[in-house]
Motif scaffolding. Structure first.
Motif, PDB file in Angstrom:
ATOM      1  N   ARG A  34       0.056   8.138  -8.476  1.00 57.09           N
ATOM      2  CA  ARG A  34      -1.278   8.680  -8.177  1.00 57.09           C
ATOM      3  C   ARG A  34      -1.278   9.384  -6.818  1.00 57.09           C
ATOM      4  O   ARG A  34      -2.018  10.357  -6.614  1.00 57.09           O
ATOM      5  CB  ARG A  34      -2.328   7.558  -8.204  1.00 57.09           C
ATOM      6  N   GLY A  35      -0.468   8.876  -5.905  1.00 57.26           N
ATOM      7  CA  GLY A  35      -0.446   9.438  -4.560  1.00 57.26           C
ATOM      8  C   GLY A  35       0.093  10.844  -4.498  1.00 57.26           C
ATOM      9  O   GLY A  35      -0.152  11.558  -3.516  1.00 57.26           O
ATOM     10  N   GLU A  69       0.849  -1.195   0.000  1.00 57.60           N
ATOM     11  CA  GLU A  69       0.000   0.000   0.000  1.00 57.60           C
ATOM     12  C   GLU A  69       0.879   1.237   0.000  1.00 57.60           C
ATOM     13  O   GLU A  69       1.767   1.389   0.839  1.00 57.60           O
ATOM     14  CB  GLU A  69      -0.905  -0.001   1.241  1.00 57.60           C
ATOM     15  N   SER A  70       0.627   2.134  -0.946  1.00 57.07           N
ATOM     16  CA  SER A  70       1.474   3.314  -1.092  1.00 57.07           C
ATOM     17  C   SER A  70       1.211   4.331   0.018  1.00 57.07           C
ATOM     18  O   SER A  70       0.070   4.728   0.249  1.00 57.07           O
ATOM     19  CB  SER A  70       1.234   3.984  -2.446  1.00 57.07           C
ATOM     20  N   ASP A 107       0.629   3.398  -7.904  1.00 57.70           N
ATOM     21  CA  ASP A 107      -0.018   3.986  -6.732  1.00 57.70           C
ATOM     22  C   ASP A 107       0.792   5.155  -6.180  1.00 57.70           C
ATOM     23  O   ASP A 107       0.228   6.114  -5.651  1.00 57.70           O
ATOM     24  CB  ASP A 107      -0.209   2.930  -5.637  1.00 57.70           C
ATOM     25  N   ASP A 108       2.115   5.081  -6.285  1.00 54.87           N
ATOM     26  CA  ASP A 108       2.951   6.192  -5.835  1.00 54.87           C
ATOM     27  C   ASP A 108       2.727   7.424  -6.701  1.00 54.87           C
ATOM     28  O   ASP A 108       2.664   8.548  -6.201  1.00 54.87           O
ATOM     29  CB  ASP A 108       4.428   5.797  -5.876  1.00 54.87           C
ATOM     30  N   ARG A 110       5.854   2.152  -9.128  1.00 53.40           N
ATOM     31  CA  ARG A 110       4.538   1.790  -8.595  1.00 53.40           C
ATOM     32  C   ARG A 110       3.536   2.870  -8.989  1.00 53.40           C
ATOM     33  O   ARG A 110       3.691   4.032  -8.614  1.00 53.40           O
ATOM     34  CB  ARG A 110       4.594   1.646  -7.075  1.00 53.40           C
TER      35      ARG A 110
END
Length: 291
Positions: free
Chosen positions: A284-285, A109-110, A281-282, A279
């Motif tokens: 997007r984070g 999970e980022s 998700d990173d 990643r």
């Protein structure tokens, strides 16, 4: 900060610093290449053991390999390749450092969000500008505009946005915030005082990359649950690096060694490692509001 994490960072910093300080820049590049190929091989090995090397993974790898090679062969520009690879590596390292502050590792999970990105941004942009200036503006492409001055302005804007995020957004920094901000501020001060111009670009990028290698190896070891798992890990690391160093000692940068150990070819391997390790998700984070 966890005492193990602190010890890991200090040891990695000291070891990378010693190599960069006492070796000439050509030897720094060679160390970066040899340890880098071992690092990449370990990454692919553990991605495979984790079930991530799927058909889609292989097709994605081949697509990017084909695209990078086609573009580079059509428009060979070694300095541009060096700049792109080292700057991308800086982003990769900063994102990875967010994970490498947790024991055990939590890769599922980022933890990335806008606050973290603003904490990392001064470090990334100042380093990117220093490398670009060294290999382009003062190197192979003198017409390239110098970026170190504008990067300091961008760093200032990042600090201001960060202050607003704390003041109006309610963000609460932690010890990781201090870690990233101190690293970025140190680089900004070095740039402002002109010290970065005194450091050869291969040594600057070599330090960042070697530090990343050492942090990963030590952190992964510390994250494993006990002696059996750690001993297997050390055996794998040893065997992989023995194969890499053995190949280099056997053929050097000729024959098959040219594909792996020639400097410009190495930067293509760097890009392929970075692409397959990024990643989503990173990314997007970066725009995710803290909390």
């Amino acid at each position: 900060m966890n005492s193990k994490v602190l010890a890991e960072k200090l040891f990695s910093f000291a070891l990378a610093g010693a190599l960069v300080l006492f070796l000439d820049w050509r030897s720094v590049i060679l160390a970066m290449i040899l340890l880098g190929q071992g690092h990449f091989a370990m990454a692919y090995l553990y991605q495979g053991l984790a079930g991530k090397v799927t058909r889609l993974y292989v097709l994605n790898y081949l697509f990017w390999a084909g695209l990078i090679l086609t573009v580079y062969w059509a428009h060979p520009f070694p300095s541009g390749l060096t700049a792109v690879a080292t700057i991308y590596f800086a982003v990769h390292m900063a994102l990875d450092e967010l994970y490498l502050t947790q024991i055990p590792l939590k890769l599922g999970e980022s933890p990335m969000h806008m606050g973290r990105w603003l904490e990392m941004l001064p470090l990334i942009v100042t380093y990117a500008a220093a490398v670009s200036d060294a290999v382009l503006a003062r190197g192979a492409w003198p017409q390239f505009p110098a970026l170190l001055g504008p990067s300091l302005i961008l760093s200032g804007l990042a600090y201001f946005a960060y202050f607003l995020l704390i003041w109006r957004g309610g963000y609460r920094p932690d010890w990781r915030s201090c870690y990233f901000l101190l690293a970025g501020a140190s680089l900004d001060v070095a740039a402002k005082l002109g010290w970065l111009y005194l450091i050869p670009a291969p040594k600057l990028s070599g330090f960042i990359i070697l530090f990343h290698y050492f942090c990963w190896y030590i952190h992964y070891y510390l994250s494993l649950p006990g002696f059996p798992a750690r001993s297997v890990y050390l055996l794998r690391v040893g065997l992989v690096h023995l194969l890499v160093f053995g190949l280099y000692l056997g053929v050097g940068q000729t024959g098959p060694g040219w594909f792996f150990f020639q400097e410009q070819n190495f930067y293509i391997w760097v890009l392929l490692h970075l692409i397959t390790s990024t990643r989503l998700d990173d990314l997007r984070g970066v725009m995710r509001w803290p909390g």
